[in-house]
Design an enzyme around this catalytic site. Structure first.
Site, PDB file in Angstrom:
ATOM      1  CE  LYS A   6      -2.738   5.817   5.858  1.00  0.00           C
ATOM      2  NZ  LYS A   6      -3.473   5.761   4.568  1.00  0.00           N
ATOM      3  CD  GLU A  37      -6.910  -0.602   4.230  1.00  0.00           C
ATOM      4  OE1 GLU A  37      -7.987  -0.960   4.739  1.00  0.00           O
ATOM      5  OE2 GLU A  37      -6.624   0.602   4.009  1.00  0.00           O
ATOM      6  CB  SER A  62       1.667  11.946   5.221  1.00  0.00           C
ATOM      7  OG  SER A  62       2.757  11.140   4.812  1.00  0.00           O
TER       8      SER A  62
END
Lengths: 395, 266
Positions: free
Chosen positions: A86, A108, A375
């Site tokens: 992210k 969010e 990830s």
């Protein structure tokens, strides 16, 4: 239908008039700065010196031997600062927002990884930060809530709808339409109205840019397959993007099957969804016959989303990428397997991709390779996995 | 502005130069029978046009009051076909101009052509879709216009240089959003609405009605004096929330006071 921000029939800008000019300004700013050497140098410096890029491409030798097929490589996005992919997108968007004169970031978050990354970038760049998170997710991921607060962000628990990721997006959009002047909505996935799917994909494409060079260096040839988990689909889009022109490389996205795609407790959009318009984009969504968005479910808060990014929908339509559902049970098994076999605890989201590799590795020749995008790291999920296994953890 | 056949929206703005009062409610809140009764009562109390909300699971342009009405309606089993049935029953007793207000997905998923053909059959004159902006509305407007349904355009405080393009192509009436953010009652409306309306007036004589945040007769009067009418949603839905199935007389009194106030503007 305008062709702006379209991926085949998908994408577009289905958003309130109040936000349209802001999206146009964002697109203009992005088109300018993406070619600005100074902006790119600044971003590269942050990625290298702050986030810890490039991330490793690790040869998982024990897993390879155990599965008995293709060589398994792990793209270690879990080693980035804040523990997931992210941060790649967030540093890009936060820097862009700052150039646009914004002083406040909102975002969010599902699992909390994107919220933590946004709160981190806001702290680093001296911006105000407010995070929207479904109340159910604040409970599933209480540790991440506290992390965000430590980083100086305000966390709003969203109590509407299913109280998960889609409701967090709803409230972030509402807040943005209330206050666009000083605020940038740092959207966390390759979704939403144009230009977000393109911006987020570009910032995440560093994953496949590095991985492609790394695998060529290690193996002297391209991988047989790249596997990544898909909720909205940002790590998958990043992991796929630079391999799209390499037609011989299979691209496999792993959706959250939840308790099974034949049950209502699933979040597998390609497997169970249909074409729709929601959250600013035309794409595939889990919905009922009247177009009401379905209350989806997955053990993974980060994949617990009823839609998929428009570029993935397009890759599915043209057959360039394949999307498969992975159940909670398969993902939890893979979570434990990678932990024991390689000493790497993956995020439960990433474990969906690991599970797919475990299923198919043996079908590939031993001189071929598969890249799994890990990830994120799994520390945040340890308590939930213990609960799943019926283990009572006392703090 | 296109001229749609037999479209009643212009009637709402043409009552001997009086300003229009437009009321909103969410269909199926709390149930279908009540909605039919409420719509007829609102018409009787003086609404010139009624916006009927087709409930959606994720109403991103709504504040808390209308969000909760959507949830009440859906959890009581309301569907798009159920809303069509409400309109069918209303039409047996009233020819008041009606618009739907909903989100892109329920209409898209129903099928544009099938949806608007039902609208035409039942005499629904327009549709307001907050997540279908100027750039995207064509895919919906084609089938809607083919069935004589107007797609209502919205202009917001941030529209700036977009106002004229939107206004030039607007049908029915122009929904001027008074404030930033989502629907809901506001104590104060600070946007420079006079300047927005003036920009619209430079390019079209399509009527303009102002909505978002209006709840008191004084606010309605002020908004109507700046434009051709006032739109009220959340304040009406709050009455339904409070009184449930028994809301009809309270709706009548409230709407009558609002309409009287709007009508006092010349």
């Amino acid at each position: 239908m305008s062709d702006k921000g379209r991926f085949g029939i998908h994408g577009g800008q289905y958003i309130s008039e109040t936000l349209m000019n802001e999206l146009i300004k964002l697109e203009e700013a992005y088109e300018h700065y993406k070619n600005d050497p100074e902006f790119n140098a600044e971003l590269q410096k942050l990625l290298n010196e702050y986030a810890g890029r490039p991330s490793l491409l690790y040869y998982a030798e024990k897993m390879t031997k155990d599965l008995g097929g293709a060589k398994i490589y792990l793209k270690r996005e879990d080693l980035n600062h804040t523990g997931s992919h992210k941060i790649n997108n967030v540093l890009g968007q936060a820097l862009l927002a700052k150039k646009m004169g914004k002083t406040r970031l909102i975002a969010e978050t599902g699992a909390g990884q994107h919220g933590v990354a946004t709160a981190t970038a806001a702290a680093l760049l001296g911006m105000e930060c407010e995070i929207f998170m479904g109340k159910e997710d604040t409970e599933r991921q209480a540790l991440n809530v506290y992390r965000m607060e430590l980083l100086g962000a305000k966390v709003n628990a969203v109590t509407t709808g299913t109280m998960t990721l889609k409701d967090a997006v709803n409230d972030a959009m509402r807040e943005w339409s209330n206050r666009v002047e000083d605020t940038h909505y740092c959207l966390g996935s390759v979704m939403g109205p144009h230009p977000f799917p393109t911006i987020v994909r570009d910032f995440q494409s560093v994953i496949s840019k590095e991985a492609r060079a790394q695998i060529l260096e290690a193996e002297g040839k391209l991988p047989a397959a790249v596997i990544a988990c898909v909720g909205g689909g940002s790590n998958a889009m990043g992991a796929f993007y630079n391999f799209i022109p390499d037609k011989e490389v299979e691209l496999i996205g792993c959706e959250a099957g939840g308790r099974g795609v034949d049950t209502p407790e699933t979040a597998a959009t390609i497997a169970t969804g249909s074409l729709g318009i929601f959250h600013g984009m035309k794409s595939y969504f889990c919905q009922d016959k009247y177009g009401q968005i379905a209350p989806v479910y997955s053990i993974s808060a980060g994949l617990d989303y009823p839609g998929i990014g428009p570029e993935h929908a397009y890759l599915h339509d043209i057959g360039r990428a394949k999307y498969v559902p992975i159940t909670d049970e398969e993902a939890v098994n893979a979570f434990e397997y990678l932990s024991r076999t390689e000493g790497i605890i993956p995020a439960i989201e990433s474990a969906h991709a690991v599970a797919q590799a475990m299923k198919i590795a043996k079908d590939y020749p031993k001189d071929s390779s598969i890249i799994i995008c890990v990830s994120g790291r799994g520390d945040k999920d340890v308590a939930a996995i213990a609960r799943y296994r019926g283990v009572d953890l006392h703090d | 502005m296109k001229h749609l056949l037999n479209n009643k929206i212009s009637k709402a703005f043409d009552t001997s130069n009086k300003k229009a009062f437009i009321g909103f409610l969410t269909a199926g809140d709390p149930d279908a029978d009540s909605s039919v009764k409420f719509i007829l009562e609102m018409a009787k109390a003086g609404c010139d046009l009624i916006e009927i909300g087709i409930p959606f699971s994720d109403p991103t342009a709504e504040g808390v009051v209308i969000q909760e009405a959507n949830i009440r309606s859906l959890s009581n089993g309301m569907t798009t076909d159920g809303v069509f049935d409400i309109v069918r029953r209303v039409r047996q007793e009233s020819d008041i101009p009606l618009c739907f207000m909903t989100y892109a997905n329920p209409v898209f998923h129903y099928g544009y052509d099938e949806f608007f053909s039902k609208c035409e059959e039942l005499g629904v004159d327009g549709i307001i879709v907050p997540d279908m902006p100027f750039e995207e509305k064509e895919e919906m407007e084609g089938p809607a216009n083919a069935h004589n349904v107007a797609v209502i355009s919205m202009v917001s405080p941030t529209s700036e240089d977009r106002i004229k393009n939107i206004a030039r192509q607007a049908d029915g009436f122009i929904y001027v959003v008074s404030s930033m953010g989502v629907t809901g009652v506001r104590n104060e409306i600070k946007t420079d609405l006079d300047s927005i309306i003036a920009h619209i007036r430079e390019v079209t004589d399509t009527p303009c009605a102002i909505g978002f945040g209006i709840s008191t007769p004084e606010q309605a009067k002020e908004m109507a004096s700046k434009s051709d009418g006032a739109i009220v949603g959340s304040a009406i839905v709050r009455i339904i929330e409070k009184y449930g199935k028994e809301a009809a007389p309270y709706l009548y009194d409230y709407i009558k006071s609002m309409k009287d106030s709007v009508a006092s503007v010349n």
